[in-house]
Design a protein around this motif. Sequence first.
Motif, short mmCIF file in Angstrom:
data_model
loop_
_atom_site.label_atom_id
_atom_site.label_comp_id
_atom_site.label_asym_id
_atom_site.label_seq_id
_atom_site.Cartn_x
_atom_site.Cartn_y
_atom_site.Cartn_z
N TYR A 113 0.88 -1.11 0.08
CA TYR A 113 -0.05 0.09 -0.14
C TYR A 113 1.02 1.25 -0.15
O TYR A 113 0.42 2.30 0.30
N ARG A 114 2.05 0.97 -0.17
CA ARG A 114 3.08 2.27 -0.16
C ARG A 114 3.51 2.60 -1.46
O ARG A 114 4.72 2.11 -2.10
N TRP A 115 2.54 3.38 -2.34
CA TRP A 115 2.78 3.74 -3.71
C TRP A 115 3.50 5.02 -3.85
O TRP A 115 3.91 5.27 -5.01
N LEU A 116 3.67 5.84 -2.88
CA LEU A 116 4.29 7.16 -3.07
C LEU A 116 5.67 7.09 -3.13
O LEU A 116 6.36 6.76 -2.31
N ARG A 117 6.19 7.65 -4.29
CA ARG A 117 7.57 7.79 -4.47
C ARG A 117 7.98 9.15 -4.23
O ARG A 117 9.34 9.29 -3.60
N ALA A 118 7.40 10.08 -4.49
CA ALA A 118 7.90 11.54 -4.36
C ALA A 118 6.41 12.41 -4.06
O ALA A 118 5.50 12.13 -4.48
N VAL A 124 3.18 -5.94 -4.91
CA VAL A 124 1.45 -5.77 -5.42
C VAL A 124 1.49 -7.22 -6.22
O VAL A 124 2.31 -7.34 -7.14
N GLU A 125 0.26 -7.65 -6.02
CA GLU A 125 0.12 -8.78 -6.70
C GLU A 125 -0.21 -8.48 -8.25
O GLU A 125 -0.76 -7.71 -8.51
N ARG A 126 0.28 -9.39 -9.16
CA ARG A 126 0.58 -9.11 -10.52
C ARG A 126 -0.98 -9.60 -11.07
O ARG A 126 -1.37 -8.84 -12.12
N GLY A 127 -1.76 -10.23 -10.24
CA GLY A 127 -3.04 -10.73 -10.99
C GLY A 127 -4.15 -9.78 -10.57
O GLY A 127 -5.12 -10.27 -10.75
N PHE A 128 -3.96 -8.67 -10.08
CA PHE A 128 -5.02 -7.81 -9.63
C PHE A 128 -5.94 -7.43 -10.80
O PHE A 128 -5.32 -7.22 -11.86
N SER A 129 -7.20 -7.68 -10.73
CA SER A 129 -7.93 -7.48 -12.09
C SER A 129 -8.87 -6.26 -11.60
O SER A 129 -9.62 -5.99 -12.78
N GLY A 130 -9.11 -5.49 -10.71
CA GLY A 130 -10.06 -4.25 -10.72
C GLY A 130 -9.37 -3.12 -11.37
O GLY A 130 -8.18 -3.12 -11.91
N PRO A 131 -10.25 -2.14 -11.50
CA PRO A 131 -9.67 -0.91 -12.10
C PRO A 131 -8.63 -0.17 -11.37
O PRO A 131 -7.81 0.26 -11.93
N TRP A 132 -8.87 -0.18 -10.01
CA TRP A 132 -7.69 0.53 -9.16
C TRP A 132 -7.32 -0.26 -8.18
O TRP A 132 -8.11 -0.74 -7.24
N HIS A 133 -6.02 -0.57 -7.87
CA HIS A 133 -5.73 -1.29 -6.65
C HIS A 133 -6.01 -0.71 -5.58
O HIS A 133 -5.79 0.73 -5.42
N PRO A 134 -6.24 -1.16 -4.25
CA PRO A 134 -6.47 -0.43 -3.20
C PRO A 134 -5.58 0.37 -2.68
O PRO A 134 -5.76 1.60 -2.11
N GLY A 135 -4.11 0.06 -3.02
CA GLY A 135 -3.01 0.94 -2.64
C GLY A 135 -3.00 2.02 -3.30
O GLY A 135 -2.55 3.17 -2.93
N VAL A 136 -3.56 2.26 -4.57
CA VAL A 136 -3.60 3.54 -5.23
C VAL A 136 -4.67 4.44 -4.47
O VAL A 136 -4.17 5.61 -4.46
N ILE A 137 -5.71 3.70 -3.97
CA ILE A 137 -6.80 4.64 -3.44
C ILE A 137 -6.01 5.16 -2.03
O ILE A 137 -6.19 6.38 -1.92
N ASP A 138 -5.44 4.32 -1.58
CA ASP A 138 -4.76 4.88 -0.29
C ASP A 138 -3.75 5.94 -0.34
O ASP A 138 -3.51 6.71 0.36
N ALA A 139 -2.87 5.58 -1.49
CA ALA A 139 -2.16 6.58 -1.91
C ALA A 139 -2.59 8.08 -2.02
O ALA A 139 -2.06 9.04 -1.65
N CYS A 140 -3.74 7.91 -2.62
CA CYS A 140 -4.70 9.23 -3.04
C CYS A 140 -5.07 9.90 -1.61
O CYS A 140 -5.06 11.15 -1.44
N PHE A 141 -5.61 8.98 -0.62
CA PHE A 141 -5.68 9.52 0.64
C PHE A 141 -4.53 10.17 1.40
O PHE A 141 -4.56 10.99 2.06
N GLY A 142 -3.44 9.40 1.05
CA GLY A 142 -2.18 9.96 1.82
C GLY A 142 -2.10 11.33 1.10
O GLY A 142 -1.49 12.15 1.72
N ALA A 153 -1.14 19.26 -3.60
CA ALA A 153 -0.19 18.45 -3.44
C ALA A 153 -0.18 17.68 -4.82
O ALA A 153 -1.27 17.54 -5.33
N VAL A 154 1.16 17.20 -5.04
CA VAL A 154 1.43 16.30 -6.21
C VAL A 154 2.11 15.05 -5.69
O VAL A 154 3.07 15.37 -4.93
N ALA A 155 2.01 13.85 -6.37
CA ALA A 155 2.89 12.97 -5.96
C ALA A 155 3.10 12.08 -7.13
O ALA A 155 2.61 12.07 -8.28
N GLU A 156 4.33 11.30 -7.20
CA GLU A 156 4.62 10.40 -8.10
C GLU A 156 4.55 8.97 -7.29
O GLU A 156 4.77 8.76 -6.23
N MET A 157 3.58 8.27 -8.30
CA MET A 157 3.24 6.95 -7.65
C MET A 157 3.51 5.71 -8.44
O MET A 157 3.43 5.98 -9.59
#
Length: 135
Positions: A62-67, A85-103, A75-79
């Motif tokens: 869930y740690r997608w923030l690089r910068a 992260v599991e390579r088989g994820f099939s949803g439109p947005w991985h939950p980690g992306v959503i948590d990174a947006c909350f961050g 604010a702006v971030a590089e994710m």
Amino acid sequence: PAGARADAFVQHAEGVLELLAPPSGVPSVELESLLARCPEPLEVDAFYAEQSSRRIELGHSYRWLRALRRGQREAVAEMVPPSEVERGFSGPWHPGVIDACFGLLLSCEAPSSATQVPFRIARVRAQAAPSNELP
């Protein structure tokens, strides 16, 4: 719950993600302009440590923030997807992306001892459809 494994998944909420056609007339955001408005770099490891001090514990996947960079109420971030992260994820947005947006939202404010939890999000707008292709 009593007797549960410490690393067991606990569902706290659920929702519906609906992909819609982009609205017409939405202005694009120029990255250079956004970077100019967000001149203050934030140390990502320190940001995650500050979240942890408020009992917001994020696992490695869930740690997608690089910068991170902060401006006046924006604010702006590089994710980047972490290697865990599991390579088989099939949803439109991985939950980690959503948590990174909350961050990213949390980074817009000065550090606080209060734990802020979003309880309602009316709309999310993305400039492009997310890619399910992870590097």
